[in-house]
Design an enzyme around this catalytic site. Structure first.
Site, PDB file in Angstrom:
ATOM      1  N   PRO A   2       0.823  -1.224   0.000  1.00 42.24           N
ATOM      2  CA  PRO A   2       0.000   0.000   0.000  1.00 42.24           C
ATOM      3  C   PRO A   2       0.855   1.270   0.000  1.00 42.24           C
ATOM      4  O   PRO A   2       1.816   1.377   0.752  1.00 42.24           O
ATOM      5  CB  PRO A   2      -0.796  -0.110   1.304  1.00 42.24           C
ATOM      6  CG  PRO A   2      -0.688  -1.537   1.727  1.00 42.24           C
ATOM      7  CD  PRO A   2       0.601  -2.043   1.175  1.00 42.24           C
ATOM      8  N   GLU A   3       0.496   2.212  -0.877  1.00 43.57           N
ATOM      9  CA  GLU A   3       1.168   3.503  -0.943  1.00 43.57           C
ATOM     10  C   GLU A   3       0.157   4.584  -0.569  1.00 43.57           C
ATOM     11  O   GLU A   3      -0.911   4.266  -0.050  1.00 43.57           O
ATOM     12  CB  GLU A   3       1.731   3.721  -2.361  1.00 43.57           C
ATOM     13  CG  GLU A   3       2.664   2.588  -2.804  1.00 43.57           C
ATOM     14  CD  GLU A   3       3.232   2.784  -4.212  1.00 43.57           C
ATOM     15  OE1 GLU A   3       3.302   3.932  -4.678  1.00 43.57           O
ATOM     16  OE2 GLU A   3       3.607   1.780  -4.838  1.00 43.57           O
TER      17      GLU A   3
END
Ligand SMILES: [Zn+2]
Length: 282
Positions: A2-3
């Site tokens: 996840p960014e």
């Protein structure tokens, strides 16, 4: 992994479900995701109401009444599920690590298959220090073209590595670094300090547009990511280069190449992102 857009998607899903709830107890299934003993953690959070849910870089930040925060770093496979009173965890929550039980009967479940995620409690000064160590938020005004140019100018690191460095700019990981560089027409292996003013302007604009569009699409699901409502991130359909080696560039139809440096894959279109300063001329 996840960014920024995935963390933002989770934050937006959590906000209406947990703000206003008060921490009652905490069930710890796997203490290795915590940075302190479960007992100490429990003592720090119990009795505190949740005042807000926000994001800093790739982290989900849960603000407690009294000033402390619970910071969740999702690692590779971490997920947060808000559950209503009596609602069982969804079937995909097969590796629960920590459950926050609220007085109101609802629960916040942190599930993490590979357990590279971290859940920690920080007091206000610890949080300020942590936040200060991170670079600017790319969607905030503070992240200007001038500031980006200044940061790049003194660095000889490859531009992709520069973008991944959370002390330079917060929240960008390998997916959005590669996508932004493709939009900007910049080879990911170029030295950060070699970009000219028009390339810096294009990169600034590309970083913002790719992140905004990804948030709009609910993030990118390659495999594990889900929003707090369990929905997959649809930006995966809009990826131009990430994971697209041997496929045609959506802009010019040239075949996308995968190159590995800094221990990570980079994806580029040799035509839209011409090599400069002699890199990648093989
Ligand atoms: Zn192209």
């Amino acid at each position: 992994m996840p960014e920024l857009p995935e963390a933002e998607t989770i934050v937006r899903g959590l906000r209406p479900r947990i703000v206003g709830s008060t921490m009652a107890t905490m069930e710890v299934v796997h203490a290795d995701v915590l940075t302190c003993p479960p007992e100490a953690f429990r003592e720090r959070v119990s009795g505190h109401a949740i005042e807000g849910v926000g994001r800093r870089g790739k982290n989900v930040v849960i603000r407690l009444a009294g000033g402390g925060v619970v910071v969740v770093n999702l690692g590779m496979t971490g997920r947060l599920f808000p559950l209503a009173s009596g609602e069982p965890p969804p079937v995909e929550a097969s590796h629960p690590a920590v459950l926050f039980r609220f007085r109101e009967g609802n629960t916040l479940l942190f599930d993490d298959t590979r357990r590279f995620g971290r859940v920690e409690h920080l007091n206000p000064s610890e949080w300020r220090e942590r936040s200060r160590a991170l670079g600017p938020e790319p969607l905030e005004r503070r992240f200007s073209v001038a500031r980006l140019g200044e940061g790049l100018s003194t660095s000889r690191a490859p531009i992709r590595s520069w973008l991944l460095d959370q002390r330079r700019v917060a929240g960008i990981g390998n997916i959005y670094a590669n996508e932004a560089l493709h939009r900007a027409g910049v080879d990911p292996r170029r030295a950060a300090g070699s970009l000219d003013p028009s390339e810096i302007r294009r990169l600034h604009r590309s970083i913002r547009s790719v992140l905004r569009e990804a948030i709009e699409a609910g993030g990118t699901t390659i495999r594990d990511f889900r929003g707090a409502d369990g929905v997959r991130g649809e930006f995966v359909r809009d990826l131009a280069v990430y994971g697209k080696q041997s496929e045609p560039c959506p802009r010019c139809r040239t075949v996308i190449r995968r190159v590995v440096f800094g221990g990570r894959s980079a994806f580029l279109c040799p035509r839209c992102q011409p090599a400069a300063d002699g890199v990648g001329s093989d």
